[in-house]
Design an enzyme around this catalytic site. Structure first.
Site, PDB file in Angstrom:
ATOM      1  N   ASP A  13      53.193  59.036  30.923  1.00  0.00           N
ATOM      2  CA  ASP A  13      53.520  58.058  29.879  1.00  0.00           C
ATOM      3  C   ASP A  13      54.964  58.162  29.390  1.00  0.00           C
ATOM      4  OD1 ASP A  13      50.876  57.259  30.032  1.00  0.00           O
ATOM      5  OD2 ASP A  13      50.257  58.655  28.457  1.00  0.00           O
ATOM      6  N   GLY A  15      57.413  56.364  30.337  1.00  0.00           N
ATOM      7  CA  GLY A  15      58.121  55.092  30.411  1.00  0.00           C
ATOM      8  C   GLY A  15      58.538  54.767  31.843  1.00  0.00           C
ATOM      9  N   LYS A  16      57.783  55.321  32.797  1.00  0.00           N
ATOM     10  CA  LYS A  16      58.104  55.088  34.215  1.00  0.00           C
ATOM     11  C   LYS A  16      58.048  53.602  34.548  1.00  0.00           C
ATOM     12  CE  LYS A  16      54.625  57.729  35.283  1.00  0.00           C
ATOM     13  NZ  LYS A  16      54.241  58.266  33.963  1.00  0.00           N
ATOM     14  N   ASN A  38      44.013  55.705  36.673  1.00  0.00           N
ATOM     15  CA  ASN A  38      44.222  56.598  35.527  1.00  0.00           C
ATOM     16  C   ASN A  38      45.590  56.284  34.918  1.00  0.00           C
ATOM     17  OD1 ASN A  38      45.393  57.559  37.900  1.00  0.00           O
ATOM     18  ND2 ASN A  38      45.009  59.718  37.492  1.00  0.00           N
ATOM     19  N   GLY A  40      48.644  54.001  33.441  1.00  0.00           N
ATOM     20  CA  GLY A  40      48.839  52.772  32.683  1.00  0.00           C
ATOM     21  C   GLY A  40      50.336  52.628  32.488  1.00  0.00           C
ATOM     22  N   HIS A  41      50.933  51.697  33.186  1.00  0.00           N
ATOM     23  CA  HIS A  41      52.390  51.533  33.139  1.00  0.00           C
ATOM     24  C   HIS A  41      52.715  50.231  32.407  1.00  0.00           C
ATOM     25  CE1 HIS A  41      52.888  54.352  36.860  1.00  0.00           C
ATOM     26  NE2 HIS A  41      52.294  54.923  35.833  1.00  0.00           N
ATOM     27  N   ARG A 144      36.895  65.156  53.563  1.00  0.00           N
ATOM     28  CA  ARG A 144      36.794  64.318  54.773  1.00  0.00           C
ATOM     29  C   ARG A 144      35.506  63.502  54.831  1.00  0.00           C
ATOM     30  NH1 ARG A 144      38.411  69.457  58.234  1.00  0.00           N
ATOM     31  NH2 ARG A 144      36.893  70.214  56.731  1.00  0.00           N
ATOM     32  N   GLN A 225      51.402  59.478  36.465  1.00  0.00           N
ATOM     33  CA  GLN A 225      51.215  60.736  35.728  1.00  0.00           C
ATOM     34  C   GLN A 225      52.569  61.442  35.568  1.00  0.00           C
ATOM     35  OE1 GLN A 225      48.641  60.247  38.586  1.00  0.00           O
ATOM     36  NE2 GLN A 225      47.958  58.903  36.968  1.00  0.00           N
ATOM     37  N   ARG A 304      43.421  56.335  23.829  1.00  0.00           N
ATOM     38  CA  ARG A 304      43.323  57.587  23.058  1.00  0.00           C
ATOM     39  C   ARG A 304      44.653  57.898  22.375  1.00  0.00           C
ATOM     40  NH1 ARG A 304      41.493  61.827  27.569  1.00  0.00           N
ATOM     41  NH2 ARG A 304      42.801  60.463  28.813  1.00  0.00           N
ATOM     42  N   ASP A 334      65.060  55.470  20.437  1.00  0.00           N
ATOM     43  CA  ASP A 334      64.971  54.732  19.167  1.00  0.00           C
ATOM     44  C   ASP A 334      63.925  55.310  18.228  1.00  0.00           C
ATOM     45  OD1 ASP A 334      63.431  53.626  21.447  1.00  0.00           O
ATOM     46  OD2 ASP A 334      62.445  52.456  19.890  1.00  0.00           O
TER      47      ASP A 334
HETATM   48  P1  GDP Z   1      54.341  55.130  31.862  1.00  0.00           P
HETATM   49  O1  GDP Z   1      52.903  55.472  32.096  1.00  0.00           O
HETATM   50  O2  GDP Z   1      55.250  56.265  32.176  1.00  0.00           O
HETATM   51  O3  GDP Z   1      54.767  53.863  32.538  1.00  0.00           O
HETATM   52  O4  GDP Z   1      54.474  54.882  30.284  1.00  0.00           O
HETATM   53  P2  GDP Z   1      53.435  54.076  29.333  1.00  0.00           P
HETATM   54  O5  GDP Z   1      53.582  52.628  29.584  1.00  0.00           O
HETATM   55  O6  GDP Z   1      52.078  54.660  29.433  1.00  0.00           O
HETATM   56  O7  GDP Z   1      53.963  54.511  27.909  1.00  0.00           O
HETATM   57  C1  GDP Z   1      55.269  54.257  27.497  1.00  0.00           C
HETATM   58  C2  GDP Z   1      55.219  53.389  26.240  1.00  0.00           C
HETATM   59  O8  GDP Z   1      56.490  53.403  25.636  1.00  0.00           O
HETATM   60  C3  GDP Z   1      54.911  51.937  26.520  1.00  0.00           C
HETATM   61  O9  GDP Z   1      54.216  51.394  25.422  1.00  0.00           O
HETATM   62  C4  GDP Z   1      56.304  51.315  26.635  1.00  0.00           C
HETATM   63  O10 GDP Z   1      56.312  49.921  26.326  1.00  0.00           O
HETATM   64  C5  GDP Z   1      57.034  52.085  25.590  1.00  0.00           C
HETATM   65  N1  GDP Z   1      58.479  52.280  25.803  1.00  0.00           N
HETATM   66  C6  GDP Z   1      59.142  52.546  26.968  1.00  0.00           C
HETATM   67  N2  GDP Z   1      60.454  52.771  26.722  1.00  0.00           N
HETATM   68  C7  GDP Z   1      60.609  52.664  25.383  1.00  0.00           C
HETATM   69  C8  GDP Z   1      61.736  52.833  24.510  1.00  0.00           C
HETATM   70  O11 GDP Z   1      62.848  53.148  24.908  1.00  0.00           O
HETATM   71  N3  GDP Z   1      61.501  52.658  23.175  1.00  0.00           N
HETATM   72  C9  GDP Z   1      60.275  52.333  22.680  1.00  0.00           C
HETATM   73  N4  GDP Z   1      60.137  52.205  21.368  1.00  0.00           N
HETATM   74  N5  GDP Z   1      59.208  52.169  23.473  1.00  0.00           N
HETATM   75  C10 GDP Z   1      59.368  52.346  24.803  1.00  0.00           C
HETATM   76  P1  IMO Z   2      50.646  57.455  33.650  1.00  0.00           P
HETATM   77  O1  IMO Z   2      50.919  57.091  35.091  1.00  0.00           O
HETATM   78  C1  IMO Z   2      49.100  60.444  30.897  1.00  0.00           C
HETATM   79  C2  IMO Z   2      45.708  62.858  32.279  1.00  0.00           C
HETATM   80  C3  IMO Z   2      44.376  62.683  31.575  1.00  0.00           C
HETATM   81  C4  IMO Z   2      43.825  64.095  31.716  1.00  0.00           C
HETATM   82  C5  IMO Z   2      44.302  64.501  33.109  1.00  0.00           C
HETATM   83  C6  IMO Z   2      43.251  64.305  34.206  1.00  0.00           C
HETATM   84  O2  IMO Z   2      50.343  56.296  32.790  1.00  0.00           O
HETATM   85  O3  IMO Z   2      51.718  58.346  33.126  1.00  0.00           O
HETATM   86  P2  IMO Z   2      42.344  62.140  35.451  1.00  0.00           P
HETATM   87  O4  IMO Z   2      41.636  60.934  34.931  1.00  0.00           O
HETATM   88  O5  IMO Z   2      43.607  61.857  36.174  1.00  0.00           O
HETATM   89  O6  IMO Z   2      41.437  63.049  36.255  1.00  0.00           O
HETATM   90  O7  IMO Z   2      42.715  62.998  34.130  1.00  0.00           O
HETATM   91  O8  IMO Z   2      45.432  63.700  33.384  1.00  0.00           O
HETATM   92  N1  IMO Z   2      46.308  61.610  32.816  1.00  0.00           N
HETATM   93  C7  IMO Z   2      47.363  61.003  32.284  1.00  0.00           C
HETATM   94  N2  IMO Z   2      48.055  61.270  31.151  1.00  0.00           N
HETATM   95  N3  IMO Z   2      49.486  59.439  31.693  1.00  0.00           N
HETATM   96  C8  IMO Z   2      48.820  59.180  32.839  1.00  0.00           C
HETATM   97  O9  IMO Z   2      49.262  58.283  33.740  1.00  0.00           O
HETATM   98  C9  IMO Z   2      47.679  59.945  33.153  1.00  0.00           C
HETATM   99  N4  IMO Z   2      46.786  59.936  34.166  1.00  0.00           N
HETATM  100  C10 IMO Z   2      45.961  60.969  33.957  1.00  0.00           C
HETATM  101  O10 IMO Z   2      44.559  62.321  30.233  1.00  0.00           O
HETATM  102  O11 IMO Z   2      44.454  64.958  30.798  1.00  0.00           O
HETATM  103 MG    MG Z   3      51.080  55.509  31.073  1.00  0.00          MG
END
Ligand code: GDP
Ligand code: IMO
Ligand code: MG
Length: 431
Positions: A13, A15-16, A38, A40-41, A144, A225, A304, A334
């Site tokens: 999470d 910000g990928k 798993n 969420g981008h 396998r 992840q 969560r 920010d």
């Molecule tokens: P990912 O799984 O690495 O793609 O990241 P997520 O989307 O799960 O979580 C990143 C969250 O931060 C998302 O709600 C984005 O919209 C938000 N986000 C990303 N870059 C920034 C930033 O520079 N500032 C703020 N305030 N939010 C950001």
């Molecule tokens: P993105 O790509 C944050 C965490 C779960 C748990 C552990 C194992 O959005 O960054 P799983 O369902 O993979 O067997 O859970 O990994 N987890 C993540 N945490 N961002 C994710 O993906 C995650 N994908 C799995 O919360 O701790």
């Molecule tokens: Mg995510």
């Protein structure tokens, strides 16, 4: 043409999605190589939000190709929903834009049921998985006996495999004291239907990618992840079930490691973690609550609340090492506006012992607390800033200090969720 890998340098999470969406303008192909839904981008373009779980974050750019590689575990139900939603919004109008590996493993209903049942049984000791069936699907792959996208395309083969696999899954669920709620014939009918829907996208993705790169196209590999969730290099067993590090971009897509030119690690300007496991710089106080509130730190997949804390330089240095990072992109700067001081975890302490590097032993790590270096904060809002020189002096000093301790240059900083709210210092595609 350069090929670039983007990975999470923390616990996911980071910000990928945002960074991949932005850099897609300079790439031709975006490739997911591991994990499943798993992930969420989140992408925000002109205020409009899109959350992607399986389809690569390049999909909002018409004309750019997106590949779901062999290393991904795909839930066909989720994938079809994602495709339909994107089409309804005017994206993915050309089926040729999405390439799905025939070798990607398929998440079946029992994988989800087993994941959830195991977590329920584990009680306090649970991993805190997303409950999407990721672990059990990778287990079947390595054992396998998995089912792959290609198995959905041949109904007879599908029926045979479903009968075999579902019997074993029922036994496993019975051992766990959980009910098996699916009917084999319904699974066969539904997954054959999903197979028909996915057929236009399914192909030998590794060959497709090889040809694209040979034709001079450049690829952006999108990790899911984060490094500390890697099954080998993360805080095992509190990890996901795939290799999340940059090296897996090659295995999970079928290109050789020599194809990769640049590896960028994404980190938040602070840190978060969802689920269980050690987290030495976690803040369980008002500051942590404030980071969660201002940063809107709630999971993009499960909703969560994320655990929050200061940035951890030991974790980032570790990520730099195991991924071979060329640079960092620092997101959510920010969110730190208005803190009187901002802190960086620079060492750990356990009893009388201090650590300069992340200990590999989980029990040691669980007992570690962070030792911080404190820097002065800033009060200016950052979301309108588009040039590095225009950032407040203290903001620049903070980012520079993080880069210095980690030993990796900063290639981009993000000051807001929107695609445009980014300052790129060095573009890996325009060297
Ligand atoms: P990912 O799984 O690495 O793609 O990241 P997520 O989307 O799960 O979580 C990143 C969250 O931060 C998302 O709600 C984005 O919209 C938000 N986000 C990303 N870059 C920034 C930033 O520079 N500032 C703020 N305030 N939010 C950001
Ligand atoms: P993105 O790509 C944050 C965490 C779960 C748990 C552990 C194992 O959005 O960054 P799983 O369902 O993979 O067997 O859970 O990994 N987890 C993540 N945490 N961002 C994710 O993906 C995650 N994908 C799995 O919360 O701790
Ligand atoms: Mg995510």
């Amino acid at each position: 043409m350069p090929n670039v890998v983007i990975i999470g340098a923390q616990w996911g999470d980071e910000g990928k999605g945002k960074v991949v969406d932005l850099l897609t303008q300079d790439a031709d192909v975006v490739v997911r190589f591991q994990g499943g839904n798993n992930a969420g981008h989140t992408l925000v373009v002109g205020g409009e939000k899109t959350v992607l779980h399986l389809i690569p974050a390049g999909i909002l750019h018409p004309g750019k190709s997106c590949v779901i590689g062999n290393g991904v575990v795909a839930d066909p139900e989720v994938l079809c929903t994602e495709i339909d939603k994107l089409k309804a919004r005017g994206f993915l109008q050309d089926d040729g834009q999405l390439v799905l590996s025939l070798d990607a493993h398929v998440i079946m209903p029992w994988h989800k049921a087993i994941d959830i049942a195991r977590e329920a049984k584990a009680g306090e000791g649970k991993i805190g998985t997303t409950g999407r069936g990721i672990g059990p699907t990778y287990e079947d792959k390595v054992a396998r006996r998995g089912m792959r996208i290609r198995d959905l395309l041949d109904e007879q083969r599908l029926a045979r495999k479903v009968t075999e696999r579902s019997a074993a899954a029922r036994e496993e669920l019975a051992r766990l004291g959980a009910a098996a709620s699916w009917k084999d014939e319904e699974v066969v009918a539904r997954y054959a239907e999903l197979g028909r829907k996915l057929k236009p996208f399914a192909r030998d993705a590794a060959l497709w990618l090889h040809r694209a790169l040979a034709a001079g196209k450049s690829a952006l590999f999108e990790g899911a992840q984060g490094t500390l969730l890697d099954v080998d290099h993360g805080t095992y067993p509190f990890v996901t079930s795939s290799n999340t590090v940059a090296g897996n971009a090659a295995c999970g897509s079928g290109v050789g490691p020599t194809a990769i030119d640049t590896v960028i690690g994404i980190t938040k300007a602070y840190s978060t973690r969802v689920g269980g496991g050690p987290y030495p710089s976690e803040l369980k106080d008002e500051t942590g609550e404030r980071l969660r509130k201002v940063g809107n730190e709630y999971g993009a997949t499960t909703g969560r609340p994320r655990r929050t804390g200061w940035i951890d330089a030991l974790a980032l240095r570790y990520a730099a090492r195991v991924n071979g990072l060329d640079g960092l992109a620092v997101t959510k700067l920010d969110v730190l506006t208005g803190f009187s001081e901002v802190k960086i975890a620079v060492k750990y302490r356990m009893g009388g012992e201090t650590f300069d590097e992340m200990p590999s032993d989980l029990e040691t790590l669980e007992k570690c607390e962070a030792i911080y270096e404190s820097l002065p904060g800033w009060t200016e809002k950052l979301d309108g800033v588009r040039r590095w020189e225009d950032l407040p002096k203290n903001t620049r000093a903070y980012v520079e200090r993080v880069a210095q301790i980690v030993g990796v240059k900063v290639m981009a900083v993000s000051v807001g969720a929107d695609r445009g709210e980014t300052i790129i210092l060095e573009n890996p595609f325009r060297k």
